[in-house]
Design a protein around this motif. Structure first.
Motif, PDB file in Angstrom:
ATOM      1  N   ALA A   1     -38.759  67.946  -1.931  1.00 39.08           N
ATOM      2  CA  ALA A   1     -38.376  67.187  -0.740  1.00 39.08           C
ATOM      3  C   ALA A   1     -38.263  65.713  -1.115  1.00 39.08           C
ATOM      4  O   ALA A   1     -39.247  65.085  -1.524  1.00 39.08           O
ATOM      5  CB  ALA A   1     -39.414  67.368   0.362  1.00 39.08           C
ATOM      6  N   CYS A   2     -37.071  65.182  -0.974  1.00 37.83           N
ATOM      7  CA  CYS A   2     -36.824  63.776  -1.289  1.00 37.83           C
ATOM      8  C   CYS A   2     -37.653  62.878  -0.360  1.00 37.83           C
ATOM      9  O   CYS A   2     -37.794  63.165   0.840  1.00 37.83           O
ATOM     10  CB  CYS A   2     -35.339  63.504  -1.104  1.00 37.83           C
ATOM     11  N   ALA A   3     -38.179  61.793  -0.919  1.00 38.64           N
ATOM     12  CA  ALA A   3     -39.002  60.885  -0.104  1.00 38.64           C
ATOM     13  C   ALA A   3     -38.167  60.197   0.981  1.00 38.64           C
ATOM     14  O   ALA A   3     -38.709  59.738   1.982  1.00 38.64           O
ATOM     15  CB  ALA A   3     -39.644  59.835  -1.010  1.00 38.64           C
ATOM     16  N   HIS A   4     -36.867  60.135   0.802  1.00 38.31           N
ATOM     17  CA  HIS A   4     -36.007  59.438   1.754  1.00 38.31           C
ATOM     18  C   HIS A   4     -35.898  60.212   3.072  1.00 38.31           C
ATOM     19  O   HIS A   4     -36.482  59.828   4.070  1.00 38.31           O
ATOM     20  CB  HIS A   4     -34.620  59.220   1.117  1.00 38.31           C
ATOM     21  N   ARG A   5     -35.216  61.357   3.063  1.00 38.59           N
ATOM     22  CA  ARG A   5     -35.047  62.110   4.303  1.00 38.59           C
ATOM     23  C   ARG A   5     -35.428  63.582   4.137  1.00 38.59           C
ATOM     24  O   ARG A   5     -34.980  64.439   4.880  1.00 38.59           O
ATOM     25  CB  ARG A   5     -33.609  61.968   4.821  1.00 38.59           C
TER      26      ARG A   5
ATOM     27  N   VAL B   1     -31.921  64.049  -9.439  1.00 32.71           N
ATOM     28  CA  VAL B   1     -31.202  63.146  -8.539  1.00 32.71           C
ATOM     29  C   VAL B   1     -30.978  63.861  -7.212  1.00 32.71           C
ATOM     30  O   VAL B   1     -30.408  64.964  -7.180  1.00 32.71           O
ATOM     31  CB  VAL B   1     -29.834  62.759  -9.149  1.00 32.71           C
ATOM     32  N   CYS B   2     -31.417  63.259  -6.128  1.00 28.87           N
ATOM     33  CA  CYS B   2     -31.230  63.867  -4.812  1.00 28.87           C
ATOM     34  C   CYS B   2     -29.727  63.955  -4.505  1.00 28.87           C
ATOM     35  O   CYS B   2     -28.979  62.994  -4.736  1.00 28.87           O
ATOM     36  CB  CYS B   2     -31.944  63.044  -3.748  1.00 28.87           C
ATOM     37  N   PRO B   3     -29.278  65.122  -3.962  1.00 24.63           N
ATOM     38  CA  PRO B   3     -27.837  65.279  -3.736  1.00 24.63           C
ATOM     39  C   PRO B   3     -27.293  64.420  -2.595  1.00 24.63           C
ATOM     40  O   PRO B   3     -26.075  64.290  -2.452  1.00 24.63           O
ATOM     41  CB  PRO B   3     -27.704  66.769  -3.386  1.00 24.63           C
ATOM     42  N   TYR B   4     -28.169  63.797  -1.791  1.00 24.52           N
ATOM     43  CA  TYR B   4     -27.670  63.093  -0.603  1.00 24.52           C
ATOM     44  C   TYR B   4     -27.307  61.638  -0.925  1.00 24.52           C
ATOM     45  O   TYR B   4     -26.137  61.283  -1.060  1.00 24.52           O
ATOM     46  CB  TYR B   4     -28.734  63.196   0.508  1.00 24.52           C
ATOM     47  N   HIS B   5     -28.295  60.770  -1.126  1.00 23.98           N
ATOM     48  CA  HIS B   5     -27.995  59.359  -1.391  1.00 23.98           C
ATOM     49  C   HIS B   5     -28.242  58.986  -2.847  1.00 23.98           C
ATOM     50  O   HIS B   5     -28.182  57.820  -3.208  1.00 23.98           O
ATOM     51  CB  HIS B   5     -28.849  58.449  -0.503  1.00 23.98           C
ATOM     52  N   GLY B   6     -28.591  59.989  -3.658  1.00 26.12           N
ATOM     53  CA  GLY B   6     -28.692  59.759  -5.092  1.00 26.12           C
ATOM     54  C   GLY B   6     -29.979  59.118  -5.577  1.00 26.12           C
ATOM     55  O   GLY B   6     -30.022  58.590  -6.688  1.00 26.12           O
TER      56      GLY B   6
HETATM   57  S1  FES Z   1     -32.270  62.212   1.376  1.00 25.33           S
HETATM   58 FE1  FES Z   1     -32.542  62.069  -0.726  1.00 25.33          FE
HETATM   59  S2  FES Z   1     -31.583  60.258  -1.267  1.00 25.33           S
HETATM   60 FE2  FES Z   1     -31.403  60.317   0.846  1.00 25.33          FE
END
Ligand code: FES
Ligand SMILES: [Fe+2]
Length: 366
Positions: free
Chosen positions: A65-69, A84-89
């Motif tokens: 789980a990415c720390a961002h979202r 690398v997270c697929p959403y915002h990288g």
């Molecule tokens: S949710 Fe992973 S980079 Fe934004």
């Protein structure tokens, strides 16, 4: 089985409500299923993890789980030693620390964020992880290297079973269930010789006697026994080395089963059967291997998967009714499984938030 008193059965709590101690090593995947630059999702008791192999070949495990979202990371790309997270990288290093945000001003310090990382090991052809690391870590995962290659044939039978871990584990320890596999049963008599238990392990020693049915003759051939004898007796030793299982038949057959419980009705099992290659039979066996795999092993496993669902239903629909387990090995294995979970809950507290899969059916991983 040895004689026992007449029993009216034991009232036990629903086996499907029992979890496993997450402070042990569990298999994430086969090593050869995770090439350099690849990532996979791994589920354990309702939680989702990501394992990935970096460009240097090292394996890492993070909370998925990415720390961002909180988007899952396993569908992102592996770049050098980062995922690398697929959403915002956002990029995370092997220790889970945030290492780069592609749109971040270069001179500005990165936010100090991380996702949890978990201990990993590679052993016995598997990637292992500890879902809830404690200090000290458990000893290394089991080592099967003495059976890999050389004089042993190996048959992989990995499968995700749609039943609770305990249903599968007790099945593996309980050789009286060969009624289910009677068409393939390679012995005509089974006797329990010995049983030892402690808080880590159950050891059951059976003895099996093989005669002349087709399955029995096949076993005798595989184990290189005297063909002229009317019957042959072999020791059958079964082990529950918490939380995994292995068994040996005579000196020529070994099976290992490594479990990863995913939820209350789903368990991934990494199974390898080893058969010793005897002189003069190697070519024959190479030829016969695909048939043996498809016509015997796969069918036995199909029967176990089928009955596993039936026992799951029995627990979920009749949890309060007594069970009359007469095989002391099966009963001891189930007792150990329950007591280890009890001990974990007493030490670590209620598991509901940390391990939702103990309560929830498959599909609820997070
Ligand atoms: S949710 Fe992973 S980079 Fe934004
Ligand atoms: Fe079975």
């Amino acid at each position: 089985m040895p004689p026992r008193e007449r029993t009216t059965g034991e009232r036990l709590s629903n086996l499907c409500d029992i979890g496993v101690d997450p402070r042990c090593w569990y298999p994430a995947c086969r090593s050869d299923e995770l090439g350099p630059g690849q990532a996979r999702e791994v589920r354990f008791l309702g939680r989702s993890f990501v394992v990935f192999r970096d460009g240097q070949g090292a394996v890492h495990c993070l909370d998925n789980a990415c720390a961002h979202r909180r988007v899952a990371l396993h569908e992102g790309e592996v770049r050098d030693c980062r995922i690398v997270c697929p959403y915002h990288g956002w990029e995370y290093g092997p220790d889970g620390a945030l290492a780069r945000i592609p749109y971040w001003e270069e001179e500005a310090p990165l936010p100090r964020l991380r996702v949890r990382s978990f201990p990993v090991a590679e052993r016995s052809g598997l990637v292992w992880f500890v879902p809830e690391p404690a200090d000290p870590l458990p000893p290394q995962p089991p080592d099967t290297s003495r059976w890999d290659g050389g004089e042993w044939f190996s048959f992989r039978q990995d499968r995700v079973f749609p039943n609770h871990y305990g249903v599968g584990l007790v099945n593996g320890m309980d050789y009286t269930h060969f009624h289910l596999h009677r068409k393939y049963q390679p012995w005509s008599r089974l006797r329990l010789r010995d049983l030892e238990t402690d808080e880590q392990r159950v050891f059951g020693s059976y003895e099996v006697t093989s005669g002349h049915s087709r399955a029995e003759r096949t076993l005798r051939m595989l184990l290189g026994s005297d063909r002229s004898a009317s019957t042959v007796t072999y020791p059958l030793e079964v082990y529950y080395d918490y939380p995994h299982h292995h068994a040996r038949l005579g000196d020529g057959m070994v099976v290992w089963a490594f479990f990863r419980p995913e939820g209350r009705d789903r368990v991934a099992v990494y199974i390898t059967l080893y058969i010793k290659a005897r002189r003069g039979t190697r070519r024959l066996r190479q030829f016969a291997e695909p048939f043996f795999r498809r016509l015997v092993l796969a069918r036995i496993q199909e029967q176990d998967a089928w009955i596993g669902v039936r026992e799951q239903i029995a627990w979920e629909t009749r949890p309060d009714e007594p069970r009359c387990e007469l095989n002391p090995v099966a009963a001891a294995a189930e007792r150990l499984l329950r007591s280890r979970w009890q001990a974990y809950v007493e030490e670590a507290g209620p598991p509901d938030d940390r391990w939702p899969g103990v309560r929830l059916a498959h599909g609820a991983a997070r």
